[in-house]
Design an enzyme around this catalytic site. Structure first.
Site, PDB file in Angstrom:
ATOM      1  CD  GLU A  48      26.182  59.928  95.854  1.00 27.67           C
ATOM      2  OE1 GLU A  48      26.944  60.460  95.397  1.00 27.67           O
ATOM      3  OE2 GLU A  48      25.752  58.928  97.158  1.00 27.67           O
ATOM      4  NE  ARG A 275      33.875  65.612  85.741  1.00 26.65           N
ATOM      5  CZ  ARG A 275      33.833  65.239  86.798  1.00 26.65           C
ATOM      6  NH1 ARG A 275      34.009  64.287  86.334  1.00 26.65           N
ATOM      7  NH2 ARG A 275      32.911  65.029  87.415  1.00 26.65           N
ATOM      8  CE  LYS A 285      27.303  65.328  92.418  1.00 28.51           C
ATOM      9  NZ  LYS A 285      26.253  64.883  93.035  1.00 28.51           N
TER      10      LYS A 285
END
Length: 574
Positions: A48, A275, A285
């Site tokens: 994104e 992750r 983020k």
RNA sequence: UGCCCGAUGGUGUAAUUGGCAACACGUCUGACUCUGAAUCAGAAGAGUCCAGGUUCGACCCCUGGUCGGGCAACCA
């Protein structure tokens, strides 16, 4: 075929870690055996554009691209740009740069979820016609309240049983812009009592009157992630939709949506992995954005940041990141990788590639009393002992040179191999010198000058240079040196787990106040005057350094990528 | 009090139809060295979360626990 290769590789009995496969490859091998999707393997990386990519994304990119390569498949880059309120062109550009730099080649397959808005809309109408979706007039609060909790089933919306005609009409009017933000949504009609909350009539579309970075003002309804993602995969012919663990509970929904549109036996499959986490580092983020916007660092590409652009500016190479990703592996259990593994990876790569040069960061002057004044002796130095093709260079040696302040001690401890009164050391590539005296600053007690004599027969290469001398120091001619600013970076956080904080504090209280140290007037061998931004070197005995993007010919700036391993300071501390 | 996932040396990852646990990083020795780097040689460090079960044999299969993570955004 790859399966057989792996079998062979593992059967050699060496236990070679490089030959073992991860659980995703095991799944693919199994599917290939069954002939699923015609034997095709097609992966994608779906960022994104709402932030810069970090090393966790790098792992994902390398994983997806690596699998495509390994299985002779394809790799797409697709921006998941379904929310115009948070996405920006700047992020698209940075992501493109980063993926390219990493070497993941999407060839001609650069896509945007927004490319599929028309198709998605058509499918949504179909789903409405099939009675599997409805327009809900409730507010987000009402819908949330009805959703239940993980342990309590939800309640059905009063609008759940509208007629197909009414739903279609309302949905078309949503698209036409007749309603304001939040007035209506389109929901999939699944099961409000489902134990998996994602299946409790999830939203497919919401109204957002906002300018989109690609579609402009064409749309005022935008698809939600779950609705857009699987269908985008489907449209691109993706076979393996690899994502992180938090999407595991979304998988049934991913499959439900694909079920609504599927017409052949081709099916994309979502696979989740854990992750990446690294010690002394934050990776979300949200936090990285906070560090940037609140100026705890100087930008997304601050060399202390775990962003790809930060690592690049720090002096990391794509090859080092690849080495790192391989060593880290892929699995489903939560993990925290020791940052030392990252550092090992860049040293491993740069050791083979970086030219050796001499630089003195904290200079102290050495005067060689029996060396002629105003004489320059050009000595020859190897550029890289690990690479015979790297050649050699000439470096000026003069009566006055700089050495590192901590390479001299007035009263050395037992195993100190460096310069001390009465001691002989070798100045690398030049002569063996002996310290005969030194001068201290009367105020501070600091060493101001060191006096030596040199042995003219000990020039490197000569007979007299053969004799054993314990220490070899790097040095730079005082008169010929070029000055530079050198930035030393340390870990951004003081603690292994930055989230580990006292009541009422957050991860920022663990920021390391000494993560950046700027040294001025460092002394470099003169050849470095020509160094250009991005050039990488090993400053001998110190570490790997690269020229910063802000560096100029008359104002050289180097970043320390990583220090060399150092068993001396380790030993001397204990 | 639901659903999903996970658990192997300090840290990661492996163990291919079940055959007494391997590799990497880190740590510690030693050798070599005109980088206290690199390289080379070696060592220590887990008996695989626990309890049962199946089996000649279980990290692997079954059952039940324990612990950890995720899931209730008109975010992705």
């Amino acid at each position: 075929m790859a399966y057989e290769e792996n079998k062979a590789g593992l059967n050699d009995g060496k236990g070679d870690a490089g030959a073992s496969i991860n659980f995703i490859e095991a799944i693919i091998n199994e599917e290939l055996k069954q002939g699923k999707n015609g034997g095709r393997v097609h992966t994608r990386f779906p960022p994104e554009p709402n932030g810069y990519l970090h090393i966790g994304h790098a792992k994902s990119i390398l994983l997806n691209y690596g699998i495509a390569q390994k299985y002779n498949g394809k790799f797409n880059l697709r921006f998941d740009d379904t929310n115009p309120t948070r996405e920006e062109q700047e992020y698209v550009d940075s992501i493109l740069d980063d993926v390219k730099w990493l070497g993941a080649d999407w060839e001609d397959r650069l896509f945007f979820a927004s490319d599929y808005f028309d198709q998605l809309y058509l499918w949504a109408e179909e789903i409405i016609k099939n009675g599997k979706a409805y327009v809900d007039d409730q507010s987000s609060e009402e819908i949330a309240a009805q959703k239940g909790t993980p342990v309590k089933p939800g309640d059905e919306s009063p609008y759940r049983n509208r007629s197909v005609e009414e739903n279609l009409d309302l949905f078309r009017r949503m698209k036409a812009g007749e309603f304001k933000n939040g007035e209506k949504v389109l929901r999939a009609k699944i099961d409000m009592a489902h134990p998996n909350m994602h299946l409790r009539d999830p939203l497919m579309y919401r109204i957002i009157h906002a300018h989109h970075h690609r579609t402009g003002d064409k749309w005022c309804i935008y698809p939600m992630y779950d609705w857009a993602h699987g269908e985008s995969d489907f449209l691109e012919g993706i076979t393996h939709s690899i994502c992180t663990l938090e999407f595991e509970v979304h998988r049934p929904l991913y499959n439900w949506f694909v079920d609504q549109i599927q017409t052949t036996d081709y099916r994309p499959r979502q696979i989740e992995f854990a992750r990446l986490n690294i010690t002394y580092t934050v990776m979300s983020k949200r936090r990285l954005l906070e560090l940037v916007s609140e100026k705890y660092v100087q930008g997304w590409d601050d060399p202390r940041m775990p962003t790809i652009s930060g690592l690049r500016r720090r002096g990391y190479t794509p090859e080092a990141l690849k080495l790192f990703a391989e060593k880290v592996g892929v699995a489903k259990r939560d993990n925290v990788i020791d940052v030392a593994l990252l550092e090992h990876s860049i040293r491993e790569d740069l050791n083979k590639k970086a030219a050796r040069v001499m630089a003195v960061l904290d200079p102290v002057k050495v005067i060689i009393q029996n060396f002629p004044a105003n004489h320059i002796d050009m000595v020859t130095l190897e550029n890289n002992p690990e690479d015979q093709d790297a050649g050699s260079r000439e470096v000026p040696f003069t009566r006055e040179v700089y050495i590192e302040r901590d390479d001299f001690m007035v009263e050395p401890p037992k195993k100190f191999f460096r310069m001390a009164p009465g001691n002989e050391v070798r100045l690398k590539g030049a002569y063996i010198v002996k310290c005969v005296d030194f001068k201290l600053d009367e105020q501070t007690g600091e060493v101001v000058e060191i006096y030596c004599t040199y042995d003219p027969d000990s020039r490197s290469g000569m007979e007299g240079s053969q004799r054993k001398v314990k220490g070899t120091l790097h040095w730079v001619s005082a008169s010929e040196a070029v000055n530079a600013t050198i930035r030393l970076f340390d870990r951004l956080f003081k603690t292994e787990d930055p989230s580990d904080v006292a009541e009422g504090e957050d991860y920022k209280s663990n920021l390391n106040p000494d993560s950046l140290k700027v040294l001025e007037n460092c002394k470099l061998e003169p050849g470095l005057r020509e160094a250009k931004p991005g050039d990488k070197f090993q400053f001998q005995r110190l570490g790997y350094f690269c020229v910063d993007k802000e560096s100029q010919a008359d104002n050289l700036i180097f970043n320390r990528t990583v220090p060399l391993r150092d068993s001396w300071t380790k030993q001397s501390k204990s």
